[in-house]
Design an enzyme around this catalytic site. Structure first.
Site, mmCIF file in Angstrom:
data_model
loop_
_atom_site.group_PDB
_atom_site.id
_atom_site.type_symbol
_atom_site.label_atom_id
_atom_site.label_comp_id
_atom_site.label_asym_id
_atom_site.label_seq_id
_atom_site.Cartn_x
_atom_site.Cartn_y
_atom_site.Cartn_z
ATOM 1 N N SER A 148 0.855 -1.193 0.000
ATOM 2 C CA SER A 148 0.000 0.000 0.000
ATOM 3 C C SER A 148 0.883 1.233 0.000
ATOM 4 C CB SER A 148 -0.872 0.006 1.264
ATOM 5 O OG SER A 148 -1.478 1.271 1.454
ATOM 6 N N TYR A 190 -1.953 -0.827 10.578
ATOM 7 C CA TYR A 190 -2.002 -1.092 9.132
ATOM 8 C C TYR A 190 -0.740 -0.554 8.446
ATOM 9 C CZ TYR A 190 -3.725 -1.065 4.284
ATOM 10 O OH TYR A 190 -3.878 -1.263 2.934
ATOM 11 N N SER A 241 2.224 -2.710 9.204
ATOM 12 C CA SER A 241 2.176 -3.990 8.480
ATOM 13 C C SER A 241 2.604 -3.816 7.033
ATOM 14 C CB SER A 241 0.783 -4.617 8.575
ATOM 15 O OG SER A 241 -0.160 -3.960 7.744
ATOM 16 N N LYS A 242 2.215 -2.719 6.414
ATOM 17 C CA LYS A 242 2.542 -2.526 4.997
ATOM 18 C C LYS A 242 4.010 -2.111 4.817
ATOM 19 C CE LYS A 242 -1.335 -3.782 3.189
ATOM 20 N NZ LYS A 242 -1.417 -5.023 2.401
#
Length: 261
Positions: free
Chosen positions: A146, A159, A162-163
């Site tokens: 992302s 998030y 994690s990306k």
């Protein structure tokens, strides 16, 4: 070979293929002649994607693998069934991922674990399981990350972490596997019109406002489509990208390059 059938005879495994970017990627690879192994959690949706792959492109039926990727044994079974069915693997597309909102002030460890287990740990496991097969075919991996892996954003703390991990895993794996001629790359989509955000907790009204706001937050003035990301994934997986490895490719309408002013 005609460019439009460049994956004829190639086996492509796609996770999270029952909706959004994964579904679009499955259909695009089918169009390019690939033999598909499709994983997803929703059996009905996966079946629908499979039918669309067959209907639109008249190819052989994809192998459907309904499984939850955070279950280690289920993930092992995905790889075993793919190899048992096709006898080899040429491309692994690690697309499955989840989004949840929450800042550093209100994100608990349970949310961190959910996001890291789905978005990072499952890619780690599936990649290691795929390696003997990808080394044998001199195949390649495309991870779906992302713009949040490249740039920091408030309100999506776990998030973003994690990306960023997916991006660095991509680079490190690329260097480890380069001597074996296995390429590893990832795409970094901006806002893409899928169900991801609604599943992440947005209602219809919030989602519409979010999509409208995307006209300002993306240099090209709009959110992206799953098909635009799918085409970039297929490019990175193809021989057209034979000298590209360890790359994180933004498919984000220029969002990664923008600064507030």
């Amino acid at each position: 070979m005609a460019d439009n059938m460049q994956f004829l005879g190639k086996v492509v495994l796609i996770t999270g293929a029952s909706s959004g970017i994964g579904a679009a990627t499955a259909k695009h690879f089918a169009k390019l002649g690939a033999s598909l192994a499709l994983n997803g959690r929703n059996k009905e949706n996966l079946q629908k994607v499979s039918e669309e792959c067959i209907q639109v492109y008249g190819k052989t039926e994809p192998l459907l693998l309904v499984a939850e990727l955070t279950d280690e044994n289920a993930t092992k079974a995905i790889m075993e069934k793919t190899i048992n069915h096709y006898g080899k693997l040429d491309v692994l597309v690690n697309n499955a991922g989840i989004l949840e909102t929450g800042s550093v002030e209100n994100t608990d460890l349970a949310q961190y674990d959910r996001l890291m287990n789905t978005n990072v740990r499952s890619i780690y496991q599936l990649t290691t399981l795929a390696l003997p097969h990808l080394i044998a075919t001199k195949g390649n991996i495309v991870n779906v990350s992302s713009v949040n892996g490249i740039r920091a954003f408030p309100g999506v703390f776990a998030y973003c972490i994690s990306k960023a991990a997916v991006d660095h895993m991509t680079r490190c794996a690329a260097l480890d596997l380069a001597p074996k001629q296995v390429r590893v790359n990832c795409v970094n989509p901006g806002v893409t019109v899928t169900n991801l955000h609604k599943r992440g907790g947005m209602n219809q009204e919030q989602y519409e406002a979010f999509i409208k706001k995307s006209q300002e937050t993306h240099a090209l003035g709009r959110p992206g489509t799953p098909e635009e990301v799918a085409k970039t994934i297929a490019f990175l997986a193809s021989e057209n990208a034979s000298f590209i490895t360890g790359a994180t490719v933004p498919v984000d309408g220029g969002r990664h390059a923008m600064c507030p002013r």
